[in-house]
Design a protein around this motif. Structure first.
Motif, short mmCIF file in Angstrom:
data_model
loop_
_atom_site.label_atom_id
_atom_site.label_comp_id
_atom_site.label_asym_id
_atom_site.label_seq_id
_atom_site.Cartn_x
_atom_site.Cartn_y
_atom_site.Cartn_z
N GLU A 83 0.83 -1.20 0.00
CA GLU A 83 0.00 0.00 0.00
C GLU A 83 0.86 1.25 0.00
O GLU A 83 0.55 2.24 -0.67
N SER A 84 1.96 1.22 0.74
CA SER A 84 2.88 2.36 0.76
C SER A 84 3.52 2.56 -0.61
O SER A 84 3.59 3.69 -1.12
N GLU A 85 3.96 1.47 -1.24
CA GLU A 85 4.55 1.57 -2.57
C GLU A 85 3.52 2.05 -3.59
O GLU A 85 3.84 2.84 -4.47
N LEU A 86 2.27 1.59 -3.45
CA LEU A 86 1.21 2.03 -4.36
C LEU A 86 0.95 3.51 -4.21
O LEU A 86 0.78 4.22 -5.21
N ALA A 87 0.93 4.00 -2.98
CA ALA A 87 0.71 5.43 -2.77
C ALA A 87 1.85 6.24 -3.38
O ALA A 87 1.61 7.28 -4.01
N THR A 88 3.09 5.76 -3.24
CA THR A 88 4.23 6.45 -3.84
C THR A 88 4.13 6.43 -5.36
O THR A 88 4.37 7.45 -6.02
N ALA A 89 3.76 5.28 -5.93
CA ALA A 89 3.64 5.17 -7.39
C ALA A 89 2.52 6.08 -7.91
O ALA A 89 2.67 6.71 -8.96
N ARG A 90 1.41 6.15 -7.18
CA ARG A 90 0.32 7.03 -7.62
C ARG A 90 0.74 8.49 -7.57
O ARG A 90 0.39 9.28 -8.45
N ALA A 91 1.48 8.86 -6.52
CA ALA A 91 1.97 10.24 -6.42
C ALA A 91 2.91 10.55 -7.58
O ALA A 91 2.83 11.63 -8.19
N ASP A 92 3.80 9.60 -7.90
CA ASP A 92 4.71 9.81 -9.04
C ASP A 92 3.94 9.92 -10.34
O ASP A 92 4.24 10.75 -11.20
N ALA A 93 2.92 9.06 -10.53
CA ALA A 93 2.12 9.10 -11.75
C ALA A 93 1.38 10.43 -11.87
O ALA A 93 1.32 11.03 -12.95
N ASP A 94 0.82 10.90 -10.77
CA ASP A 94 0.13 12.21 -10.80
C ASP A 94 1.10 13.33 -11.13
O ASP A 94 0.78 14.23 -11.91
N ARG A 95 2.29 13.27 -10.53
CA ARG A 95 3.30 14.30 -10.80
C ARG A 95 3.70 14.26 -12.27
O ARG A 95 3.78 15.31 -12.93
N LEU A 96 3.90 13.08 -12.83
CA LEU A 96 4.27 12.96 -14.25
C LEU A 96 3.13 13.43 -15.17
O LEU A 96 3.38 14.05 -16.20
N ARG A 97 1.88 13.13 -14.79
CA ARG A 97 0.75 13.60 -15.59
C ARG A 97 0.70 15.12 -15.62
O ARG A 97 0.42 15.72 -16.65
N GLN A 98 0.96 15.71 -14.47
CA GLN A 98 0.96 17.18 -14.42
C GLN A 98 2.10 17.75 -15.26
O GLN A 98 1.91 18.73 -15.97
#
Length: 120
Positions: A83-98
């Motif tokens: 869950e921690s890794e997923l939250a980090t990956a989602r944050a990275d994906a959101d940052r890259l989308r932006q």
């Protein structure tokens, strides 16, 4: 609603059977926790048979539940890490989308810009 009805259909007969067994086994038994001195040991007590059986069942459920909880600890730990890794990956994906969203407005569209053109 259906679940509640099914629970009553299962639990009511079990409760009735338990009461019947308790009434049928009211005789007192001596339970000794000392394997060497059985009768007058300070580690012995007298109780109705149904109470001894119910106490043993409750104790077994509690010990079994603790054992399962203890055994599955590593899986809960892995789940927390995932869950921690997923939250980090989602944050990275959101940052890259932006970043990609800002980059698309600043450039001419990149190598796949022809997909956004209207059909001829």
């Amino acid at each position: 609603m259906l679940k509640r009805i099914v629970n009553w259909l299962v639990l009511l007969p079990i409760a009735i059977i338990s009461v019947v067994i308790a009434v049928a086994n009211r005789a007192s038994v001596t339970v000794s926790l000392d394997p060497f001195g059985r009768e007058l040991s300070p580690l012995s007590f007298t109780a109705p048979l149904f109470a001894v059986v119910l106490l043993a069942m409750i104790l077994g459920v509690v010990i079994g539940g603790f054992a399962v909880w203890w055994k599955q600890g590593r899986y809960r730990k892995r789940c927390r890490q995932a869950e921690s890794e997923l939250a980090t990956a989602r944050a990275d994906a959101d940052r890259l989308r932006q970043e990609l969203g800002r980059g698309a407005t600043e450039t001419s569209g990149g190598p796949l810009a022809f997909f956004n053109r209207p059909a001829a």
